[in-house]
Write a protein that holds these residues in place. Structure first.
Motif, PDB file in Angstrom:
ATOM      1  N   ASN A 229       0.816  -1.211   0.000  1.00  0.00           N
ATOM      2  CA  ASN A 229       0.000   0.000   0.000  1.00  0.00           C
ATOM      3  C   ASN A 229       0.848   1.259   0.000  1.00  0.00           C
ATOM      4  O   ASN A 229       0.509   2.258  -0.641  1.00  0.00           O
ATOM      5  N   ALA A 230       1.944   1.225   0.733  1.00  0.00           N
ATOM      6  CA  ALA A 230       2.773   2.418   0.896  1.00  0.00           C
ATOM      7  C   ALA A 230       3.633   2.719  -0.330  1.00  0.00           C
ATOM      8  O   ALA A 230       3.926   3.879  -0.618  1.00  0.00           O
ATOM      9  N   TRP A 231       4.040   1.673  -1.070  1.00  0.00           N
ATOM     10  CA  TRP A 231       5.026   1.840  -2.137  1.00  0.00           C
ATOM     11  C   TRP A 231       4.437   1.787  -3.541  1.00  0.00           C
ATOM     12  O   TRP A 231       5.046   2.302  -4.478  1.00  0.00           O
ATOM     13  N   CYS A 232       3.311   1.159  -3.723  1.00  0.00           N
ATOM     14  CA  CYS A 232       2.898   0.740  -5.066  1.00  0.00           C
ATOM     15  C   CYS A 232       1.624   1.404  -5.579  1.00  0.00           C
ATOM     16  O   CYS A 232       1.012   0.914  -6.526  1.00  0.00           O
ATOM     17  N   PHE A 233       1.222   2.501  -4.970  1.00  0.00           N
ATOM     18  CA  PHE A 233       0.085   3.261  -5.460  1.00  0.00           C
ATOM     19  C   PHE A 233       0.542   4.567  -6.081  1.00  0.00           C
ATOM     20  O   PHE A 233       1.455   5.224  -5.567  1.00  0.00           O
ATOM     21  N   GLU A 234      -0.114   4.947  -7.168  1.00  0.00           N
ATOM     22  CA  GLU A 234       0.137   6.245  -7.786  1.00  0.00           C
ATOM     23  C   GLU A 234      -0.564   7.342  -6.976  1.00  0.00           C
ATOM     24  O   GLU A 234      -1.486   7.068  -6.196  1.00  0.00           O
ATOM     25  N   SER A 235      -0.124   8.582  -7.160  1.00  0.00           N
ATOM     26  CA  SER A 235      -0.745   9.699  -6.446  1.00  0.00           C
ATOM     27  C   SER A 235      -2.227   9.842  -6.805  1.00  0.00           C
ATOM     28  O   SER A 235      -3.022  10.370  -6.022  1.00  0.00           O
ATOM     29  N   SER A 236      -2.618   9.342  -7.987  1.00  0.00           N
ATOM     30  CA  SER A 236      -4.019   9.377  -8.413  1.00  0.00           C
ATOM     31  C   SER A 236      -4.880   8.364  -7.675  1.00  0.00           C
ATOM     32  O   SER A 236      -6.105   8.382  -7.779  1.00  0.00           O
ATOM     33  N   ASP A 297      -2.818  13.241   5.205  1.00  0.00           N
ATOM     34  CA  ASP A 297      -4.188  13.250   4.724  1.00  0.00           C
ATOM     35  C   ASP A 297      -4.806  11.853   4.776  1.00  0.00           C
ATOM     36  O   ASP A 297      -4.345  10.939   4.090  1.00  0.00           O
ATOM     37  N   PRO A 298      -5.865  11.656   5.564  1.00  0.00           N
ATOM     38  CA  PRO A 298      -6.494  10.322   5.605  1.00  0.00           C
ATOM     39  C   PRO A 298      -7.132   9.933   4.284  1.00  0.00           C
ATOM     40  O   PRO A 298      -7.291   8.743   3.997  1.00  0.00           O
ATOM     41  N   MET A 299      -7.492  10.907   3.443  1.00  0.00           N
ATOM     42  CA  MET A 299      -8.159  10.584   2.185  1.00  0.00           C
ATOM     43  C   MET A 299      -7.239   9.856   1.209  1.00  0.00           C
ATOM     44  O   MET A 299      -7.725   9.171   0.306  1.00  0.00           O
ATOM     45  N   GLU A 300      -5.936   9.973   1.371  1.00  0.00           N
ATOM     46  CA  GLU A 300      -5.028   9.165   0.546  1.00  0.00           C
ATOM     47  C   GLU A 300      -5.323   7.684   0.755  1.00  0.00           C
ATOM     48  O   GLU A 300      -5.363   6.894  -0.200  1.00  0.00           O
ATOM     49  N   TYR A 301      -5.574   7.308   2.004  1.00  0.00           N
ATOM     50  CA  TYR A 301      -5.852   5.904   2.295  1.00  0.00           C
ATOM     51  C   TYR A 301      -7.313   5.545   2.064  1.00  0.00           C
ATOM     52  O   TYR A 301      -7.635   4.375   1.841  1.00  0.00           O
ATOM     53  N   GLU A 302      -8.197   6.524   2.057  1.00  0.00           N
ATOM     54  CA  GLU A 302      -9.577   6.225   1.655  1.00  0.00           C
ATOM     55  C   GLU A 302      -9.614   5.829   0.181  1.00  0.00           C
ATOM     56  O   GLU A 302     -10.369   4.931  -0.204  1.00  0.00           O
ATOM     57  N   ARG A 303      -8.774   6.472  -0.651  1.00  0.00           N
ATOM     58  CA  ARG A 303      -8.712   6.103  -2.070  1.00  0.00           C
ATOM     59  C   ARG A 303      -8.146   4.695  -2.236  1.00  0.00           C
ATOM     60  O   ARG A 303      -8.580   3.942  -3.118  1.00  0.00           O
ATOM     61  N   ALA A 306     -10.840   2.254  -1.415  1.00  0.00           N
ATOM     62  CA  ALA A 306     -11.782   2.112  -2.527  1.00  0.00           C
ATOM     63  C   ALA A 306     -11.281   1.116  -3.557  1.00  0.00           C
ATOM     64  O   ALA A 306     -12.062   0.336  -4.122  1.00  0.00           O
ATOM     65  N   VAL A 307      -9.973   1.106  -3.822  1.00  0.00           N
ATOM     66  CA  VAL A 307      -9.397   0.144  -4.764  1.00  0.00           C
ATOM     67  C   VAL A 307      -9.594  -1.272  -4.245  1.00  0.00           C
ATOM     68  O   VAL A 307     -10.047  -2.171  -4.964  1.00  0.00           O
ATOM     69  N   HIS A 308      -9.277  -1.502  -2.988  1.00  0.00           N
ATOM     70  CA  HIS A 308      -9.413  -2.845  -2.416  1.00  0.00           C
ATOM     71  C   HIS A 308     -10.878  -3.254  -2.305  1.00  0.00           C
ATOM     72  O   HIS A 308     -11.228  -4.422  -2.499  1.00  0.00           O
ATOM     73  N   ARG A 309     -11.720  -2.287  -2.008  1.00  0.00           N
ATOM     74  CA  ARG A 309     -13.157  -2.545  -1.885  1.00  0.00           C
ATOM     75  C   ARG A 309     -13.766  -2.957  -3.228  1.00  0.00           C
ATOM     76  O   ARG A 309     -14.655  -3.811  -3.292  1.00  0.00           O
ATOM     77  N   ALA A 310     -13.236  -2.384  -4.296  1.00  0.00           N
ATOM     78  CA  ALA A 310     -13.815  -2.628  -5.623  1.00  0.00           C
ATOM     79  C   ALA A 310     -13.391  -3.955  -6.220  1.00  0.00           C
ATOM     80  O   ALA A 310     -14.104  -4.530  -7.038  1.00  0.00           O
ATOM     81  N   GLY A 311     -12.237  -4.471  -5.845  1.00  0.00           N
ATOM     82  CA  GLY A 311     -11.770  -5.713  -6.443  1.00  0.00           C
ATOM     83  C   GLY A 311     -10.632  -6.327  -5.660  1.00  0.00           C
ATOM     84  O   GLY A 311      -9.470  -6.010  -5.878  1.00  0.00           O
TER      85      GLY A 311
END
Length: 319
Positions: A229-236, A297-303, A306-311
């Protein structure tokens, strides 16, 4: 790391009088992180990191962290070795707060990790897990799955302020994680905060890990999920599959995953995202006035949630 306590010249002089490190040559605060006050100290005897423990850890817990850092260093892992005073004492006190001095480790962290650095980080994490085998002390993960529902209690309003409807979504996540959380995976000492700013590189190679103040006993694959989670997500907010494959390949070059660990990675990554969302939510707006630190920012981890929640299969595909 951060600066909440500004140590005076007189306090530093009294502190160093306990050591045989020579006169101080440079001393400056490090304005990163959110937990403790950290300073880079240079003396005639070398370079060190001085840490004033402010929050998140208690004096009772500190011997575990400091002993672990020393154990890993003795095992050959590049961890900052705590420095005892001339009486052999590691844990000191300044203004009634616990303080420790540790070896300075050279290297640079990666602000935007490359695929190659992700592979190196994975290998470094596996090395840490192997080096910690046999460490005799134990510490429960007090920010593990069993703690998340209690941590969220009272923060529902803060979640709603960030995004309408988020409180209900998080409650649903928590129920799902509690019902499906994997048990009996291979476990031992984990770092639990193996973020890019806690990993150093030199000449493109993994060089050190720092900031062990969330270390505990838990599943190795959970630590790997935190790291993914910490290393492999884009800023988007998108998971970088190439980076994820590289990190996992680096890890398995030293410590191959079992089938059970591999199958558990998706839900472990979902849970790891929840852990950091909740602690960031709790910290949001909680930094004291005057601290040289900005809450994350907690919303970075909310995004990421959402990725994990979706698939949940996405990390299985990355293996």
């Amino acid at each position: 790391m951060a600066v909440y306590t500004d140590i005076t010249d007189e306090e530093l002089e009294r502190f160093l009088a306990r050591y045989d490190l020579g006169e101080p040559l440079a001393f400056k605060g490090i304005a990163e992180g959110i937990q403790n006050s950290n300073f880079l100290l240079e003396t005639a005897g070398g370079r060190f990191i001085l840490t004033v423990y402010e929050r998140g850890v208690t004096a009772k817990e500190l011997p575990y962290f400091l002993d672990l850092m020393g154990y890993l260093a003795e095992a050959g892992f590049p961890s900052a070795r705590p420095i005892p005073d001339r009486e052999g004492v590691v844990l000191q006190s300044v203004r009634g707060k616990p303080v420790a001095l540790a070896q300075f480790l050279p290297g640079l962290s990666a602000r935007r990790p490359t695929v190659a650095q992700c592979r190196q980080a994975g290998e470094g994490l596996a090395w840490l897990h192997q080096a910690g085998e046999g460490f005799p002390e134990r510490r429960v993960n007090d920010l593990g799955q069993a703690a998340w529902a209690g941590l969220f209690a009272g923060l529902e309003g803060a979640a709603e302020a960030l995004k309408p409807g988020l409180s209900k979504t998080i409650a649903g996540d928590l129920a799902h994680l509690a019902a499906h959380w994997p048990r009996d995976l291979p476990a031992g000492v984990i770092h639990a905060d193996f973020f890019p700013d806690n990993v150093f590189f030199r000449e493109g190679r993994f060089a050190a890990a720092i900031d062990f103040y969330f270390a505990c006993d838990d599943a190795y694959a959970y630590d790997l999920a935190v790291t993914l989670n910490a290393w492999c997500f884009e800023s988007s907010g998108e998971l970088n599959i190439t980076a994820g494959k590289a990190l996992l390949a680096g890890y398995e070059a030293r410590r191959p995953l079992s089938d059970a660990e591999r199958a558990a990675l998706p839900i472990l990554a979902h849970g790891a995202a929840m852990r950091f969302f909740l602690t960031r939510l709790a910290d949001w707006g909680a930094a004291p006035d005057g601290a040289l630190v900005k809450p994350k920012d907690p919303m970075e981890y909310e995004r990421k949630l959402a990725v994990h929640r979706a698939g949940l299969s996405i990390l299985t595909d990355a293996v």
